[in-house]
Scaffold this active site. Structure first.
Site, mmCIF file in Angstrom:
data_model
loop_
_atom_site.group_PDB
_atom_site.id
_atom_site.type_symbol
_atom_site.label_atom_id
_atom_site.label_comp_id
_atom_site.label_asym_id
_atom_site.label_seq_id
_atom_site.Cartn_x
_atom_site.Cartn_y
_atom_site.Cartn_z
ATOM 1 N N LYS A 267 -8.035 2.594 -3.044
ATOM 2 C CA LYS A 267 -8.398 2.466 -1.641
ATOM 3 C C LYS A 267 -9.125 3.733 -1.228
ATOM 4 O O LYS A 267 -8.529 4.796 -1.095
ATOM 5 C CB LYS A 267 -7.089 2.271 -0.856
ATOM 6 C CG LYS A 267 -7.196 1.738 0.558
ATOM 7 C CD LYS A 267 -8.003 0.507 0.683
ATOM 8 C CE LYS A 267 -7.421 -0.640 1.454
ATOM 9 N NZ LYS A 267 -6.587 -0.328 2.551
ATOM 10 N N ASN B 58 -10.588 -6.847 7.725
ATOM 11 C CA ASN B 58 -9.736 -5.798 8.261
ATOM 12 C C ASN B 58 -9.450 -6.119 9.720
ATOM 13 O O ASN B 58 -10.365 -6.224 10.531
ATOM 14 C CB ASN B 58 -10.433 -4.442 8.132
ATOM 15 C CG ASN B 58 -9.468 -3.291 8.338
ATOM 16 O OD1 ASN B 58 -8.341 -3.499 8.793
ATOM 17 N ND2 ASN B 58 -9.899 -2.098 8.020
ATOM 18 N N GLU C 102 0.797 -1.227 0.000
ATOM 19 C CA GLU C 102 0.000 0.000 0.000
ATOM 20 C C GLU C 102 0.835 1.285 0.000
ATOM 21 O O GLU C 102 1.827 1.390 0.718
ATOM 22 C CB GLU C 102 -0.915 -0.011 1.225
ATOM 23 C CG GLU C 102 -1.925 1.123 1.252
ATOM 24 C CD GLU C 102 -3.098 0.793 2.148
ATOM 25 O OE1 GLU C 102 -4.056 0.170 1.627
ATOM 26 O OE2 GLU C 102 -3.070 1.115 3.342
ATOM 27 N N GLU D 75 -14.786 -5.552 2.054
ATOM 28 C CA GLU D 75 -14.205 -5.579 3.393
ATOM 29 C C GLU D 75 -15.254 -5.810 4.476
ATOM 30 O O GLU D 75 -16.278 -5.142 4.512
ATOM 31 C CB GLU D 75 -13.477 -4.249 3.636
ATOM 32 C CG GLU D 75 -12.761 -4.180 4.962
ATOM 33 C CD GLU D 75 -11.888 -2.934 5.062
ATOM 34 O OE1 GLU D 75 -11.005 -2.734 4.204
ATOM 35 O OE2 GLU D 75 -12.099 -2.152 6.003
ATOM 36 N N LYS E 15 0.524 4.824 1.254
ATOM 37 C CA LYS E 15 -0.312 5.550 2.227
ATOM 38 C C LYS E 15 0.529 6.596 2.933
ATOM 39 O O LYS E 15 1.456 6.268 3.646
ATOM 40 C CB LYS E 15 -0.886 4.523 3.220
ATOM 41 C CG LYS E 15 -1.704 5.118 4.333
ATOM 42 C CD LYS E 15 -2.567 4.089 5.048
ATOM 43 C CE LYS E 15 -1.792 3.107 5.902
ATOM 44 N NZ LYS E 15 -2.692 2.251 6.706
ATOM 45 N N GLU F 23 -6.183 -7.894 6.097
ATOM 46 C CA GLU F 23 -5.750 -6.502 5.972
ATOM 47 C C GLU F 23 -5.369 -5.895 7.320
ATOM 48 O O GLU F 23 -6.056 -6.107 8.309
ATOM 49 C CB GLU F 23 -6.888 -5.632 5.426
ATOM 50 C CG GLU F 23 -7.564 -6.130 4.181
ATOM 51 C CD GLU F 23 -8.773 -5.253 3.844
ATOM 52 O OE1 GLU F 23 -9.436 -5.552 2.854
ATOM 53 O OE2 GLU F 23 -9.067 -4.289 4.578
ATOM 54 N N SER F 24 -4.320 -5.108 7.290
ATOM 55 C CA SER F 24 -3.913 -4.229 8.398
ATOM 56 C C SER F 24 -3.163 -4.924 9.532
ATOM 57 O O SER F 24 -3.428 -6.080 9.863
ATOM 58 C CB SER F 24 -5.112 -3.506 9.027
ATOM 59 O OG SER F 24 -5.884 -2.848 8.071
HETATM 60 O O1 LIG Z 1 -1.132 0.155 7.437
HETATM 61 P P1 LIG Z 1 -1.630 -1.212 7.719
HETATM 62 O O2 LIG Z 1 -1.920 -1.442 9.171
HETATM 63 O O3 LIG Z 1 -0.697 -2.264 7.165
HETATM 64 O O4 LIG Z 1 -3.023 -1.393 6.958
HETATM 65 C C1 LIG Z 1 -3.120 -1.365 5.555
HETATM 66 C C2 LIG Z 1 -4.580 -1.393 5.111
HETATM 67 O O5 LIG Z 1 -5.129 -2.606 5.474
HETATM 68 C C3 LIG Z 1 -5.368 -0.240 5.726
HETATM 69 O O6 LIG Z 1 -4.826 0.930 5.211
HETATM 70 C C4 LIG Z 1 -6.858 -0.312 5.444
HETATM 71 C C5 LIG Z 1 -7.638 -1.404 5.490
HETATM 72 N N1 LIG Z 1 -8.921 -1.118 5.206
HETATM 73 C C6 LIG Z 1 -9.002 0.189 4.946
HETATM 74 C C7 LIG Z 1 -10.095 0.960 4.577
HETATM 75 C C8 LIG Z 1 -9.898 2.283 4.331
HETATM 76 C C9 LIG Z 1 -8.648 2.868 4.489
HETATM 77 C C10 LIG Z 1 -7.543 2.098 4.855
HETATM 78 C C11 LIG Z 1 -7.722 0.762 5.083
#
Ligand SMILES: O=P(O)(O)OC[C@@H](O)[C@@H](O)c1c[nH]c2ccccc12
Length: 260
Positions: free
Chosen positions: A117, A187, A55, A166, A57, A217-218
């Site tokens: 995104k 997520n 990503e 998601e 970001k 995710e995340s």
């Molecule tokens: O930075 P991280 O913790 O690796 O996460 C990435 C991504 O999953 C996260 O930016 C995200 C997951 N779902 C979203 C929905 C909207 C905005 C952002 C996101």
């Protein structure tokens, strides 16, 4: 209003403003006149082994400014060279300091499929994604009703775009599947409270059929996190902050893949 609802509300305002310059009928016509996509994002995730969605970001509502210098094109090119299977580009401007221009430039500079995104709250944003060169859009169950989920999936189908749907809990997983999602993202971060728990992926995995692609995710920070998610049968992981903060993204990706 929780932060997720605020971001959705702001997205609706962005759409209303955009429609003043380019009305829905016109953007729809433009998007449908482009060659239909070939679901490259989905294909990239379906390949054998764990796929990595990397990503771009700059900032986030939970972490603030993550990358004060944000050479987005260079970052995207580095992700591609390092073997990213897909690239996620934040376009939300207010909380993530994203931009449609980042996506447009990245999508034309790399051949890796790109995910837009953003907080999709209107069909308009899917046509926008197509015009920006995206191969996929994000549909967040928590801000969409069942009718919207179905409608937006059908629009993606028409345009040849993939949809990453998601979900954060059992009910949302069930809604996504009922609407026909083929790529389901769990997520690990709760977008209402920002707490991160990869346990969530583990728990929800059981509800997701094998023929639906599963993206965790995340909050993925270490090679152990990655191998743990591969072990529960994730098809892909989506990693933002850990890569964005790494001075050497190529080395970090290798490390996360367990190659260092
Ligand atoms: O930075 P991280 O913790 O690796 O996460 C990435 C991504 O999953 C996260 O930016 C995200 C997951 N779902 C979203 C929905 C909207 C905005 C952002 C996101």
């Amino acid at each position: 209003m929780n932060i997720l609802d605020q971001m959705a509300e702001h997205a609706r305002q962005r759409v209303e403003a955009a429609k003043q310059t380019l009305p829905l009928a016109e953007i729809k016509r433009q998007a449908l006149s482009l060659p239909k996509g070939d679901f490259r994002f989905e294909k990239a995730l379906a390949k054998p082994g764990l796929a990595f969605i990397c990503e771009c970001k700059k900032a986030s509502p939970s972490k603030g400014l993550i990358a004060p210098e944000f050479p987005y094109l260079q970052i995207a090119r580095e992700y591609e060279a390092a073997g990213a299977d897909a690239i996620s580009v934040l376009t939300e401007p207010k909380w993530f300091l994203g931009s449609d221009d980042y996506l447009k430039e990245i999508a034309s500079a790399v051949s890796t499929p790109c995910l837009r995104k953003d907080f999709t709250v209107d069909a308009y944003m899917i046509y926008e994604a197509k015009l920006l060169g995206a191969s996929a859009v994000l549909l967040i169950c928590a801000i969409l009703n069942d009718a919207q989920l179905k409608e937006y999936l059908a629009i993606c189908e028409d345009l040849g775009l993939s949809a990453l749907v998601e979900a954060h809990d059992d009910a949302e997983v069930d809604r996504a599947l009922a609407a026909g999602a083929r790529i389901l993202g769990v997520n690990n971060r709760n977008l209402k409270t920002f707490t991160v728990d990869t346990e969530n992926s583990r728990r929800l995995r059981a509800r997701i059929p094998q023929d639906v692609l599963f993206v965790s995710e995340s909050g993925v920070k270490t090679a152990e996190d990655v191998s743990g998610l591969a072990a529960i049968g994730a098809d892909a992981v989506l990693i933002g902050e850990t890569l964005m903060r790494a001075p050497d993204k190529t080395a970090k990706l290798r490390e996360l893949k367990g190659l260092l």
